[in-house]
Design an enzyme around this catalytic site. Structure first.
Site, PDB file in Angstrom:
ATOM      1  N   PRO A   2       0.845  -1.170   0.000  1.00  0.00           N
ATOM      2  CA  PRO A   2       0.000   0.000   0.000  1.00  0.00           C
ATOM      3  C   PRO A   2       0.887   1.228   0.000  1.00  0.00           C
ATOM      4  CG  PRO A   2      -0.481  -1.378   1.909  1.00  0.00           C
ATOM      5  CD  PRO A   2       0.642  -1.989   1.180  1.00  0.00           C
ATOM      6  N   GLU A   3       0.759   2.026  -1.012  1.00  0.00           N
ATOM      7  CA  GLU A   3       1.431   3.316  -1.030  1.00  0.00           C
ATOM      8  C   GLU A   3       0.344   4.367  -0.850  1.00  0.00           C
ATOM      9  OE1 GLU A   3       4.328   3.779  -4.146  1.00  0.00           O
ATOM     10  OE2 GLU A   3       4.744   1.637  -4.205  1.00  0.00           O
TER      11      GLU A   3
END
Length: 270
Positions: A2-3
DNA sequence: ATGCACTCCTGAACGC
DNA sequence: TGCGTTCAGGAGTGCA
């Protein structure tokens, strides 16, 4: 994985499920994730009403009417899903509301949770040193030029440094450098100001697109709803070693930089 | 101060 | 078929 766009998507997905909801019960099913969970997590959150759900860098911020904010990081594999039936092995924290039970699931346990009085969130040791939000005006060409000046580290390492800009991870660093035509190993301090200006623009555009697409998913990342995102299909170089570069057709190359995979086109990125 | 390697963890993918 | 090995990576920590 997850960015920033994925965390943004998760936070937006949580809003309709939690905003205004009273937390009937909050249950930590193990004492720690990456770090120990707040030992008083249950007591401090149980009975509180969720008054805000925000994002700062890759952290989610859940504000309550009790004056506490739950700061959470998804790490590599953290996700929320609505529980139906008994919790699974990796459902580590449960949030019970009248709408049902939301489970924080994190099989690698790289995620973390922290409780802080809301006015002190910005000063929290994990939050305070983080650089500007990439989609804000504070992240600009001049800012990146100042950060790069005199630095011998690679431009990719500089982008991954959360003090430079918040929320960029390996995937979007690779993608943005491709779009900007900059070789990821190029020394940050040796890049012309105009190229850094362009890199800033490209980062903003890339993240905008990713958020619009609902965040990407990579193998084990899922949105709150359980539906998989789809931005991963539009990665142009990430994970595409040996495939033709979308720009020139030369094979995309994978190399290891600081222990991480970098994907780039040796012809297009200088 | 700067930049690097190491570390946590689990499951998927791969090789023999 | 099954076992062992490698890899993925966010980011704090500690070292040179």
């Amino acid at each position: 994985m997850p960015e920033l766009p994925e965390v943004e998507t998760v936070v937006r997905g949580l809003q309709p499920l939690l905003l205004g909801q009273r937390l009937g019960q909050v249950i930590a099913r193990r004492p720690d994730l990456r770090w120990p969970l707040p030992p008083d997590l249950g007591q401090r959150l149980t009975g509180a009403t969720v008054t805000g759900l925000k994002r700062r860098a890759k952290y989610g911020l859940m504000e309550t009417d009790r004056g506490d904010t739950l700061i959470f990081h998804l790490g590599m594999s953290g996700r929320f899903h609505q529980l139906t039936g008994a919790p699974g092995t990796h459902d580590h924290v449960l949030f019970v509301t009248q709408q049902g039970t939301l489970a924080y699931n994190d099989h690698r346990r790289f995620g973390s949770m922290h409780l802080t009085p809301t006015p002190e969130v910005a000063a929290h040791p994990l939050i305070a040193p983080i650089g500007p939000e990439p989609l804000s005006d504070a992240f600009s060409g001049p800012w990146l030029q100042a950060r790069a000046a005199g630095r011998f580290t690679s431009i990719k390492a500089l982008l991954l440094d959360q003090h430079t800009v918040a929320g960029i991870g390996n995937i979007y660093a690779c993608e943005a450098l491709f779009e900007a035509g900059i070789n990821p190993v190029r020394m940050a301090g040796a890049i012309a100001p105009k190229r850094l200006d362009r890199l800033v623009d490209v980062i903003k555009a890339t993240l905008d697109r990713a958020i619009a697409a609902g965040g990407s998913t990579l193998r084990d990342h899922a949105q709150v709803s359980g539906d998989l995102g789809y931005f991963q299909h539009s990665f142009r170089v990430y994970g595409r070693a040996g495939e033709p570069c979308p720009g020139c057709g030369a094979p995309v190359r994978r190399r290891v930089q600081q222990g991480r995979s970098t994907f780039h086109c040796p012809a297009c990125q200088r």
